[in-house]
Design an enzyme around this catalytic site. Sequence first.
Site, PDB file in Angstrom:
ATOM      1  N   TYR A 272       0.843  -1.204   0.000  1.00 48.69           N
ATOM      2  CA  TYR A 272       0.000   0.000   0.000  1.00 48.69           C
ATOM      3  C   TYR A 272       0.881   1.259   0.000  1.00 48.69           C
ATOM      4  CZ  TYR A 272      -3.713   3.276   1.421  1.00 48.69           C
ATOM      5  OH  TYR A 272      -4.605   4.326   1.483  1.00 48.69           O
TER       6      TYR A 272
ATOM      7  N   ILE B 130      -8.780   8.196   8.089  1.00 56.26           N
ATOM      8  CA  ILE B 130     -10.147   8.647   7.812  1.00 56.26           C
ATOM      9  C   ILE B 130     -11.119   7.496   8.101  1.00 56.26           C
ATOM     10  CG2 ILE B 130     -11.673   9.705   6.097  1.00 56.26           C
ATOM     11  CD1 ILE B 130      -9.139  11.417   6.592  1.00 56.26           C
TER      12      ILE B 130
HETATM   13  P1  NAP Z   1     -13.336   2.649   0.829  1.00 53.48           P
HETATM   14  O1  NAP Z   1     -14.356   3.139   1.793  1.00 53.48           O
HETATM   15  O2  NAP Z   1     -12.810   1.266   0.964  1.00 53.48           O
HETATM   16  O3  NAP Z   1     -13.893   2.876  -0.647  1.00 53.48           O
HETATM   17  C1  NAP Z   1     -13.095   2.531  -1.736  1.00 53.48           C
HETATM   18  C2  NAP Z   1     -13.763   2.984  -3.013  1.00 53.48           C
HETATM   19  O4  NAP Z   1     -12.894   2.662  -4.101  1.00 53.48           O
HETATM   20  C3  NAP Z   1     -15.090   2.291  -3.259  1.00 53.48           C
HETATM   21  O5  NAP Z   1     -15.976   3.229  -3.807  1.00 53.48           O
HETATM   22  C4  NAP Z   1     -14.723   1.231  -4.291  1.00 53.48           C
HETATM   23  O6  NAP Z   1     -15.773   0.895  -5.182  1.00 53.48           O
HETATM   24  C5  NAP Z   1     -13.628   1.919  -5.071  1.00 53.48           C
HETATM   25  N1  NAP Z   1     -12.761   0.976  -5.767  1.00 53.48           N
HETATM   26  C6  NAP Z   1     -11.971   0.018  -5.241  1.00 53.48           C
HETATM   27  N2  NAP Z   1     -11.322  -0.644  -6.223  1.00 53.48           N
HETATM   28  C7  NAP Z   1     -11.727  -0.089  -7.393  1.00 53.48           C
HETATM   29  C8  NAP Z   1     -11.423  -0.322  -8.745  1.00 53.48           C
HETATM   30  N3  NAP Z   1     -10.572  -1.294  -9.113  1.00 53.48           N
HETATM   31  N4  NAP Z   1     -12.019   0.432  -9.689  1.00 53.48           N
HETATM   32  C9  NAP Z   1     -12.890   1.420  -9.345  1.00 53.48           C
HETATM   33  N5  NAP Z   1     -13.223   1.687  -8.066  1.00 53.48           N
HETATM   34  C10 NAP Z   1     -12.645   0.946  -7.104  1.00 53.48           C
HETATM   35  O7  NAP Z   1     -12.044   3.589   0.855  1.00 53.48           O
HETATM   36  P2  NAP Z   1     -11.837   5.090   1.337  1.00 53.48           P
HETATM   37  O8  NAP Z   1     -11.339   5.062   2.718  1.00 53.48           O
HETATM   38  O9  NAP Z   1     -13.017   5.913   0.982  1.00 53.48           O
HETATM   39  O10 NAP Z   1     -10.584   5.472   0.421  1.00 53.48           O
HETATM   40  C11 NAP Z   1     -10.678   6.281  -0.745  1.00 53.48           C
HETATM   41  C12 NAP Z   1      -9.280   6.659  -1.165  1.00 53.48           C
HETATM   42  O11 NAP Z   1      -8.633   7.366  -0.101  1.00 53.48           O
HETATM   43  C13 NAP Z   1      -8.367   5.467  -1.463  1.00 53.48           C
HETATM   44  O12 NAP Z   1      -7.510   5.764  -2.531  1.00 53.48           O
HETATM   45  C14 NAP Z   1      -7.580   5.306  -0.183  1.00 53.48           C
HETATM   46  O13 NAP Z   1      -6.336   4.665  -0.408  1.00 53.48           O
HETATM   47  C15 NAP Z   1      -7.401   6.747   0.216  1.00 53.48           C
HETATM   48  N6  NAP Z   1      -7.117   6.941   1.631  1.00 53.48           N
HETATM   49  C16 NAP Z   1      -7.947   6.467   2.598  1.00 53.48           C
HETATM   50  C17 NAP Z   1      -7.619   6.661   3.940  1.00 53.48           C
HETATM   51  C18 NAP Z   1      -8.474   6.163   5.080  1.00 53.48           C
HETATM   52  O14 NAP Z   1      -7.999   6.237   6.242  1.00 53.48           O
HETATM   53  N7  NAP Z   1      -9.692   5.702   4.850  1.00 53.48           N
HETATM   54  C19 NAP Z   1      -6.460   7.361   4.273  1.00 53.48           C
HETATM   55  C20 NAP Z   1      -5.649   7.840   3.255  1.00 53.48           C
HETATM   56  C21 NAP Z   1      -5.994   7.631   1.937  1.00 53.48           C
HETATM   57  P3  NAP Z   1     -16.935  -0.199  -4.800  1.00 53.48           P
HETATM   58  O15 NAP Z   1     -17.834   0.503  -3.823  1.00 53.48           O
HETATM   59  O16 NAP Z   1     -17.595  -0.508  -6.081  1.00 53.48           O
HETATM   60  O17 NAP Z   1     -16.223  -1.361  -4.192  1.00 53.48           O
END
Ligand code: NAP
Length: 267
Positions: free
Chosen positions: A170, A203
Amino acid sequence: MCVEGDRMTTKPPVAVVTGAGRGIGRSIALGLAKANFDVAVNFAHNAEAAADTCEEISRLGRRAVPVRADISDANDRAGLISETENRLGPVTLLVNNAGVAPAIRADVLEATEESFDRLVHTNLKGPYFLTQAVATKMIQWQRAGLIQQPKIVFITSVSAFAPSVNRGDYCVSKAGLAMAAKVFAARLAGDGIGVYEVQPGVIQTDMTEKVREQYDRLIFEGNLLPIKRWGQPEDVAQAVVAVAEGRFAYSTGITIVVDGGFHLRVL
Ligand code: NAP
């Protein structure tokens, strides 16, 4: 501008938000709708969540279409762009938000190549080539006067600089994505396209649900964060909306940190 009968109307700009059914992406899509964008709500698997985001956007008075596309797949990426253009119009804003965490957090000495490939394909290669394709189109659309001041946002992570030994894949994917933002910023500045990195900390979403108790302890009992609360998707969305609204017009290539002060070294 378009002319409807004898009435002049300004079409709202169009945004594509990858992974916009749930979590941070959903919040970004809603924030953009409130800022007057029509939104292509990309999803990979969860059609119900994407439909729900679209309904919410419609309630805000903006157009939204759910578009299924696995961003790690070249044909799906091409389909995402063409479907958005056909159904909503040329794209003014791309938000590369979709991303995945490793299915199993494994020590870097034991983690598998399979997990590495999945993360690098989804978190790095997908947004890298989606940006290449959308930016190429943006240059043409802008020359034709169809869009103004296009922008591209990469949602990276503090994992781009802070190593976690149980999810090296990651961290490597996000470090690569942070550099992708800089490379595209340098390449596209002369074409009038602003490129930005938004770097979230911890987050509260589905992604962090599995480690919620561990992070609760680090946030509320430890010294992980100077601001002692979970980051919320809306915290990240606010930064993206500020970029979308043109508040950073002379700042291409910057990293906007949304991490509760995680990056501070405190003595
Ligand atoms: P999440 O709740 O797990 O949601 C992930 C989203 O990405 C979902 O809408 C999922 O779609 C979509 N997705 C996954 N694989 C995909 C693919 N191959 N093609 C198209 N869509 C895809 O994650 P999140 O926490 O909102 O994270 C969003 C972004 O922020 C990510 O890049 C993550 O690395 C980054 N981030 C998150 C955090 C944190 O603490 N949460 C911190 C730093 C950065 P489906 O609903 O269809 O599965």
